[in-house]
Design a protein around this motif. Structure first.
Motif, short mmCIF file in Angstrom:
data_model
loop_
_atom_site.label_atom_id
_atom_site.label_comp_id
_atom_site.label_asym_id
_atom_site.label_seq_id
_atom_site.Cartn_x
_atom_site.Cartn_y
_atom_site.Cartn_z
N UNK A 192 -10.02 16.18 8.53
CA UNK A 192 -10.64 17.05 7.38
C UNK A 192 -9.88 16.79 6.12
N UNK A 193 -8.58 16.65 5.97
CA UNK A 193 -8.09 16.09 4.78
C UNK A 193 -8.47 14.71 4.38
N UNK A 194 -8.59 14.00 5.11
CA UNK A 194 -9.28 12.54 5.10
C UNK A 194 -10.74 12.69 4.37
N UNK A 205 -7.28 5.73 -7.18
CA UNK A 205 -7.58 6.24 -8.48
C UNK A 205 -6.84 7.35 -8.78
N UNK A 206 -6.21 8.14 -7.80
CA UNK A 206 -5.32 9.29 -7.84
C UNK A 206 -4.83 9.84 -6.48
N UNK A 207 -4.53 11.32 -6.88
CA UNK A 207 -3.98 11.92 -5.65
C UNK A 207 -4.25 13.46 -5.77
N UNK A 208 -4.57 13.92 -4.61
CA UNK A 208 -4.81 15.54 -4.60
C UNK A 208 -3.52 16.12 -3.80
N UNK A 246 -3.08 13.54 -0.66
CA UNK A 246 -4.28 12.79 -0.32
C UNK A 246 -4.45 11.86 -1.26
N UNK A 247 -4.53 10.63 -0.97
CA UNK A 247 -4.80 9.58 -2.18
C UNK A 247 -6.25 9.63 -2.12
N UNK A 248 -6.80 9.47 -3.34
CA UNK A 248 -8.14 9.22 -3.81
C UNK A 248 -8.17 7.67 -4.00
N UNK A 256 1.24 11.95 -16.89
CA UNK A 256 2.01 10.66 -16.32
C UNK A 256 2.43 10.81 -14.93
N UNK A 257 2.04 9.86 -14.06
CA UNK A 257 2.74 9.95 -12.72
C UNK A 257 3.50 8.63 -12.65
N UNK A 258 4.57 8.72 -11.76
CA UNK A 258 5.61 7.61 -11.85
C UNK A 258 4.90 6.59 -10.91
N UNK A 259 5.51 5.29 -11.28
CA UNK A 259 5.01 4.17 -10.30
C UNK A 259 5.23 4.26 -9.01
N UNK A 260 6.50 4.74 -8.82
CA UNK A 260 6.87 4.96 -7.26
C UNK A 260 6.10 5.89 -6.56
N UNK A 261 5.39 6.87 -7.28
CA UNK A 261 4.31 7.67 -6.49
C UNK A 261 3.15 7.16 -6.56
N UNK A 262 2.70 6.36 -7.39
CA UNK A 262 1.53 5.54 -7.29
C UNK A 262 1.62 4.49 -6.04
N UNK A 263 2.96 3.84 -5.95
CA UNK A 263 3.03 2.94 -4.94
C UNK A 263 2.97 3.53 -3.65
N UNK A 264 3.42 5.02 -3.57
CA UNK A 264 3.55 5.44 -2.34
C UNK A 264 1.92 5.92 -1.93
N UNK A 265 1.14 6.36 -2.92
CA UNK A 265 -0.27 6.54 -2.71
C UNK A 265 -0.73 5.42 -2.04
N UNK A 266 -0.67 4.05 -2.65
CA UNK A 266 -1.21 2.99 -2.20
C UNK A 266 -0.98 2.53 -0.55
N UNK A 267 0.07 3.12 -0.09
CA UNK A 267 0.67 3.16 1.20
C UNK A 267 0.02 3.74 2.31
N UNK A 268 -0.46 5.11 1.74
CA UNK A 268 -1.00 6.07 2.68
C UNK A 268 -2.23 5.53 3.40
N UNK A 269 -2.26 5.42 4.57
CA UNK A 269 -3.31 5.09 5.37
C UNK A 269 -4.05 6.26 5.91
#
Length: 217
Positions: free
Chosen positions: A200-202, A179-182, A170-172, A128-141
């Motif tokens: 290169x991270x992108x 869909x997830x994060x590295x 890194x948001x995937x 499980x990953x918190x909704x806050x972290x999922x929302x943070x991943x969504x904002x990562x340009x």
């Protein structure tokens, strides 16, 4: 006259020394590195040598950057080939971890995916990953690089969590959605820093996203 006015006059009157050719041989100026005077011609030669040394230093830096980028490109190619060859979720994770740790010397790697397929309840990648972290991943340009302080991702590194001092997140994404994060971690506080380049991270995120979406489908 002020020195600025003299300089301005000489710039606007390039024929001055042609009309006063004897000045070139007779005018002397201080040596930049010694306590003596030299002719204006010698001073010009010294200035040109200093400029050449500076240009050589810049060229050396550019060559070094080019060699470093070439080396990273070769590693990224090896990783891409490995991800393409992976036929299962577990083999893909093994490939990703192997290349990041052995080729890129990243000691701690963690993957989290939001949607859990059947039969994967016990795999840490689907914890499980918190909704806050999922929302943070969504904002990562672009990938986040910096401290682990305040992030639940620090707990993804297991027993090493208390020693990790910097991380890259890194948001995937797939089909426009996250869909997830590295998470990449290091004990070196300067390994992943705020102002570092992330191209290169992108690319890593894009390759891993496509590969994971393929094996999970």
């Amino acid at each position: 006259m002020r020195s600025e006015e003299v300089a301005h006059y000489l710039r606007d009157n390039p024929r001055f020394f042609e009309d006063h050719i004897d000045l070139i041989a007779n005018v002397v100026v201080p040596h930049p590195h010694a306590g003596r005077t030299i002719s204006i011609t010698e001073r010009q030669m010294l200035a040109l040598r200093d400029k050449n040394r500076q240009l050589e230093g810049k060229m050396g830096e550019l060559l070094q950057f080019g060699e470093e980028n070439d080396a990273i490109s070769v590693k990224m190619h090896r990783l891409a080939v490995g991800l393409i060859a992976a036929r299962s979720f577990q083999s893909l994770l093994h490939t990703l971890n192997f290349h990041l740790r052995d080729d890129f010397a990243i000691p701690h790697v963690a993957v989290r995916l939001w949607h859990r397929p059947e039969g994967s309840d016990e795999l840490p990648e689907f914890a499980d990953v918190s909704r806050d972290l999922q929302a943070f991943a969504e904002t990562l340009a672009q990938p986040y690089c910096g401290t682990t302080s305040g992030f639940e991702t620090s707990g993804w590194f297991g027993e090493a969590a208390t020693h990790v001092r910097s991380q890259a997140l890194i948001a995937m994404r797939n089909s426009g959605g996250t869909i997830g994060m590295i998470a990449l971690g290091s004990e070196d506080s300067e390994r992943f820093y705020t102002a570092m380049g992330t191209i290169y991270l992108e690319r890593l995120g894009e390759m891993a996203s496509a590969a994971l979406a393929r094996v999970l489908s």
